[in-house]
Design an enzyme around this catalytic site. Structure first.
Site, short mmCIF file in Angstrom:
data_model
loop_
_atom_site.label_atom_id
_atom_site.label_comp_id
_atom_site.label_asym_id
_atom_site.label_seq_id
_atom_site.Cartn_x
_atom_site.Cartn_y
_atom_site.Cartn_z
N TYR A 154 0.99 -1.19 0.16
CA TYR A 154 0.00 -0.04 0.12
C TYR A 154 0.95 1.21 0.00
O TYR A 154 1.75 1.39 0.88
CB TYR A 154 -0.92 -0.26 1.15
CG TYR A 154 -1.97 1.34 1.61
CD1 TYR A 154 -2.94 1.40 0.51
CD2 TYR A 154 -1.47 2.22 2.37
CE1 TYR A 154 -3.78 2.43 0.74
CE2 TYR A 154 -2.25 3.32 2.51
CZ TYR A 154 -3.34 3.58 1.63
OH TYR A 154 -4.38 4.50 1.60
N ASP A 249 9.49 2.66 -0.61
CA ASP A 249 8.44 3.33 0.05
C ASP A 249 8.82 2.91 1.63
O ASP A 249 8.58 1.94 2.18
CB ASP A 249 7.00 2.74 -0.28
CG ASP A 249 6.03 3.48 0.49
OD1 ASP A 249 6.41 4.16 1.69
OD2 ASP A 249 4.87 3.37 0.26
N LYS A 277 5.29 9.25 8.39
CA LYS A 277 5.36 8.78 9.76
C LYS A 277 6.16 9.34 10.89
O LYS A 277 6.18 10.45 11.32
CB LYS A 277 5.07 7.40 9.82
CG LYS A 277 3.94 7.02 9.04
CD LYS A 277 3.28 5.48 9.11
CE LYS A 277 2.24 5.16 8.10
NZ LYS A 277 0.84 5.21 8.61
N1 HOZ Z 1 -2.43 3.82 6.11
C1 HOZ Z 1 -2.57 3.61 7.51
C2 HOZ Z 1 -2.73 2.12 7.84
N2 HOZ Z 1 -1.92 1.08 7.25
C3 HOZ Z 1 -3.37 4.42 8.25
C4 HOZ Z 1 -4.58 4.05 8.90
C5 HOZ Z 1 -5.54 5.09 9.43
O1 HOZ Z 1 -4.79 6.03 10.03
O2 HOZ Z 1 -6.46 4.89 9.95
#
Ligand code: HOZ
Length: 439
Positions: A154, A249, A277
């Site tokens: 992702y 990534d 992050k």
């Molecule tokens: N993309 C993150 C989880 N892999 C964010 C999820 C979130 O903040 O709800």
């Protein structure tokens, strides 16, 4: 994989329940990011009043040992005194200038000191922005259009990347999304993670068309899946052979699997890296960087356009600086590794004692536990996990005060605030949860 409608919670959370009812009228699904809605595990999300170290406290006053850590950024724990003090010091001087500030230089230097493959960097505001921009750059630099990504990886929610994606879309069984025009994904090719052959086939088919291959070097968005030993070196070689750029990534893995990210841990030199992050210490941030000759394509030095009102804002930079300084202070990383090992040993022993088949792994401060006899090496093996069983485990852990990601297909995150006592409590809770799964 199944999506469960909200059910009655085992917890005493009347205020969260009232707030969720209200939020569902105002926000789609009551949330601002889908995986938070608990759809895959039943029950309903908790509304959080505050975070303290390794703990979250909900609006009903219940405390939980938190293994989400805001989905990764809070590697020092919630409201770490150094991060809070740095922000308090910075705040009276303003929240955003829309002009350069000294903190951008300091954070850039800090990131590069730990990731020497990054020779220049551009700060943005989220991981999605970072991956979207880094691929525009890769296309601009190579003059090619196609990209390769992996099933179950992702990279945020940009149109071209919502193809066979992990994280929330995998959790909800929506690996592709309506609203993404076919034209925007026609150049997105997908391969199988940990399967070099599947990548080689795409390069053979399109030898002169692939701008970049992007991947999570350690996948944190289909649960935690580590690369097989030959995989990353093989990708480096293939991309080199075909003149494509290798893009790591490291939004999730940066400063998480090693202080220098997966590229340092596995000693691989990507051409470009996306970050997010941890480098924002819990404030919205992203970044992309890499080889100087490529980064010099970015406007205003070069023609590849990308901009942002809040990019490099002093608060996000300040939180990132304090966070990176904290996690690289003497002994901090080693202690997190030790706690991680203690957690994995404990979970393994508890599952084995109850005869529950699980596959677990840890890389640095990230960990995962699949309800799956394993091995889990790609999305096909990850999705064979027993998600119903995960849901029951999740609810039992939550009822015992342990807050895990509400999806089988997300990673767990440790912090410097998780001490021996928290790990022990977690392992004891897991032992009871595994026992209850036999009923
Ligand atoms: N993309 C993150 C989880 N892999 C964010 C999820 C979130 O903040 O709800």
């Amino acid at each position: 994989m199944s999506s469960t409608e909200p059910t009655t919670s085992l917890l005493n959370i009347p205020t969260s329940q009232a707030m969720f009812a209200q939020a569902r009228e105002l926000l789609p699904g009551g949330v601002n990011s889908p995986v938070r809605a608990f759809r895959a595990v039943g029950g309903q999300p908790l509304f959080i009043e505050r975070g303290e170290g390794a703990y979250l406290v909900d609006v009903d006053g219940n405390r939980y040992v938190d293994y989400i850590m805001s989905w990764g950024p809070l590697i020092l724990g919630h409201a770490h005194p150094d991060v809070v003090a740095a922000l308090q010091e910075a705040l009276p001087r303003g929240t955003s200038y829309g002009a350069p500030c000294p903190q951008e230089i300091e954070l850039a230097e800090l990131v590069m000191a730990h990731m020497p493959n990054i020779e220049m960097i551009r700060f943005v505001n989220s991981g999605t922005e970072a991956t979207m921009s880094v691929l525009r750059l890769a296309r601009a630099f190579t003059g090619r259009n196609k990209i390769i990504k992996f099933e179950g990886n992702y990279h945020g929610h940009a149109d071209m990347l919502l193809v066979q994606a992990g994280s929330g879309v995998a959790t909800l069984g929506l690996p592709d999304s309506p609203g993404v025009p076919a034209a925007t994904v026609v150049d997105t090719l997908t391969a199988r993670y940990n399967d070099l052959e599947s990548v080689a086939r795409l390069f053979e088919e399109f030898p002169n068309d692939i701008a970049a291959l992007i991947l999570e070097p350690v996948v944190g968005n289909m649960g935690l899946v580590a690369p097989l030993p030959e995989f990353l070196p093989g990708l480096r070689q293939l991309t080199k052979n075909y003149g494509a750029l290798l893009v790591f990534d490291e939004v999730m893995t940066g400063f998480r699997v090693h202080p220098g990210g997966a590229q340092t841990l596995f000693d691989i030199t990507p051409d470009l890296t996306a970050l997010g992050k941890v480098i924002g210490g819990g404030l919205p941030v992203g970044a992309y960087g890499g080889r100087r000759d490529i980064m010099e394509m970015v406007a205003p030095v070069g023609p590849m356009y990308q901009a942002g009102t809040l990019s490099g804002n002093p608060l996000a930079m300040t939180a990132g600086i304090a966070t990176i300084r904290g996690l690289t202070a003497p002994g901090v990383w080693e202690q997190m590794e030790e706690r991680g090992e203690q957690l994995m040993r404990g979970l393994h022993a508890a599952a084995e004692e109850q005869g529950i088949p699980v596959s677990h792994s840890r890389v640095g401060t990230m960990f995962g536990l699949f309800f799956n006899g394993g091995p889990v090496i790609d999305w096909s093996s990850a999705k064979r996990s027993d998600t119903q069983r995960f849901g029951r485990y999740f609810q039992s852990m939550l009822a015992q005060g342990v807050y895990l990601a509400p999806s089988q297909f997300e990673a767990g995150f440790l912090s410097a605030a998780h001490g021996h006592a928290e790990i022990e409590a977690t392992v004891n809770a897991a032992a009871r949860a595994f026992a209850s799964l036999k009923d």
